[in-house]
Enzyme design. Structure first.
Site, PDB file in Angstrom:
ATOM      1  N   GLY A  11      49.698 -24.036 -18.607  1.00 16.20           N
ATOM      2  CA  GLY A  11      50.050 -22.700 -18.147  1.00 16.20           C
ATOM      3  C   GLY A  11      50.182 -22.701 -16.638  1.00 16.20           C
ATOM      4  N   ALA A  12      50.692 -23.814 -16.107  1.00 14.87           N
ATOM      5  CA  ALA A  12      50.659 -24.067 -14.665  1.00 14.87           C
ATOM      6  C   ALA A  12      51.511 -23.111 -13.848  1.00 14.87           C
ATOM      7  CB  ALA A  12      51.093 -25.507 -14.394  1.00 14.87           C
ATOM      8  N   THR A  13      52.546 -22.525 -14.441  1.00 13.45           N
ATOM      9  CA  THR A  13      53.424 -21.648 -13.669  1.00 13.45           C
ATOM     10  C   THR A  13      53.088 -20.169 -13.826  1.00 13.45           C
ATOM     11  OG1 THR A  13      55.067 -21.644 -15.460  1.00 13.45           O
ATOM     12  CG2 THR A  13      55.327 -23.301 -13.734  1.00 13.45           C
ATOM     13  N   GLY A  20      40.396 -20.494 -19.957  1.00 11.22           N
ATOM     14  CA  GLY A  20      40.402 -19.163 -19.378  1.00 11.22           C
ATOM     15  C   GLY A  20      41.210 -18.184 -20.199  1.00 11.22           C
ATOM     16  N   HIS A  68      43.601  -3.664 -17.211  1.00 13.92           N
ATOM     17  CA  HIS A  68      44.300  -4.898 -16.855  1.00 13.92           C
ATOM     18  C   HIS A  68      45.789  -4.645 -16.654  1.00 13.92           C
ATOM     19  CE1 HIS A  68      40.615  -6.924 -18.170  1.00 13.92           C
ATOM     20  NE2 HIS A  68      41.071  -8.000 -17.555  1.00 13.92           N
ATOM     21  N   HIS A  69      46.443  -5.643 -16.065  1.00 12.53           N
ATOM     22  CA  HIS A  69      47.892  -5.613 -15.871  1.00 12.53           C
ATOM     23  C   HIS A  69      48.609  -5.526 -17.219  1.00 12.53           C
ATOM     24  CE1 HIS A  69      48.078  -9.864 -17.173  1.00 12.53           C
ATOM     25  NE2 HIS A  69      46.924  -9.969 -16.539  1.00 12.53           N
ATOM     26  N   LYS A 106      48.983  -8.514 -20.014  1.00 11.19           N
ATOM     27  CA  LYS A 106      47.866  -9.068 -20.783  1.00 11.19           C
ATOM     28  C   LYS A 106      48.083  -8.787 -22.263  1.00 11.19           C
ATOM     29  CE  LYS A 106      42.825  -9.233 -21.085  1.00 11.19           C
ATOM     30  NZ  LYS A 106      42.830 -10.715 -21.134  1.00 11.19           N
TER      31      LYS A 106
END
Length: 273
Positions: free
Chosen positions: A11-13, A106, A162-163, A166
């Site tokens: 989920g690096a980006t 996470g 939350h945003h 989510k």
């Protein structure tokens, strides 16, 4: 001199993934060896360039198993930090454990049955696995304060905000907070009246020990939680606000450093020995 801990970010980006890449690049005792993302338009690009750090010589790939296989051949025990999606996190963790790569998760959304299965899988493989609903030190302190307050109050509800990107509701952090209060062994919110919801869900979801959880999703928010206690004549509100995702990085790095020393699954930053 000890070799740095090899870390793969899945989920690096994404927003949390990008912050994690920056934190790893700035730390001396960890090193980035893999960056995984599903988007077709970033495949093969240097993740350092994508997050604004300049070249890190780590190309983005969507091949999770291939990257886990490569990471498992590192001299030091590798770690994968996962900030992906509830739909795939269970399979991601099983694959990591199978390759001997220590997961730091996470991503929220794992149910109790999945957590139990992963705990058994990790224990059998003698692999440490950390599932962390919230990496913020401040959020951990809020939970501890809520435990102290709950000894003196019988009425409590939780509000999490939350945003709007989510996917899961309520948040893993809110569920974790309710679970920690429930572990005290008292039943909260004894009924005062017979309630009738004229619109289903108006009073929120009922969590453990009759603790209600309310979820808000709006653009402009990041991550916020209130634990609201009530008693005759007074209200006590405990609140934590995430203003920037950088606040999670000390917790992420702590988990990366600790997970290799553990066996089995641990749920929550506060439970790391």
């Amino acid at each position: 001199m000890a070799h740095p801990i090899p870390v793969v970010v899945n989920g690096a980006t994404g927003k949390m993934g990008r912050e994690t890449i920056k934190a790893i690049a700035a730390a001396d005792d960890v090193t980035l060896v893999g960056a995984i993302a599903r988007s077709a338009d970033v495949q093969g690009q240097d993740i350092g360039e994508i997050v604004g750090l300049g070249p890190l010589e780590v190309p983005v790939t969507n091949d999770l198993e291939g990257m886990l296989c490569l990471a498992s051949q590192e001299r030091e025990v590798p770690v994968v930090v996962d900030f992906t999606h509830p739909d795939c996190i269970y399979d991601n963790v099983r694959k990591a454990i199978a390759y001997g790569v220590r997961p730091v998760v996470g991503t929220t959304g794992l149910n109790n049955e999945q957590l139990q299965e992963l705990a058994e899988f990790a224990e059998k493989a003698s692999v440490g696995c950390l599932v962390i609903p919230n990496f913020s030190i401040g959020m951990v302190l809020l939970m501890q304060a809520a435990i102290q307050a709950s000894r003196f109050y019988d009425h409590v509800e939780i509000l999490e905000l939350h945003h709007d990107q989510k996917a899961d509701a309520p948040s893993g952090t809110a569920i974790k907070t309710a679970q920690m209060l429930a572990e005290l062994g008292k039943t909260f919110n004894p009924p005062k009246v017979t309630e009738k919801e004229t619109m289903p869900g108006a009073r929120g979801a009922v969590g453990p020990e009759n603790i209600r959880i309310h979820s808000v999703r709006l653009p402009g928010l990041i991550a916020h939680e209130e634990v609201i206690f009530g008693a005759p004549g007074e209200i006590l509100t405990l609140r934590h606000d995430t203003m920037d995702r950088s606040c999670y990085m000390p917790g992420v790095l702590l988990a990366v450093r600790k997970v290799r020393q553990l066996t089995g699954l641990i749920y929550g930053l506060d439970r790391i020995p």
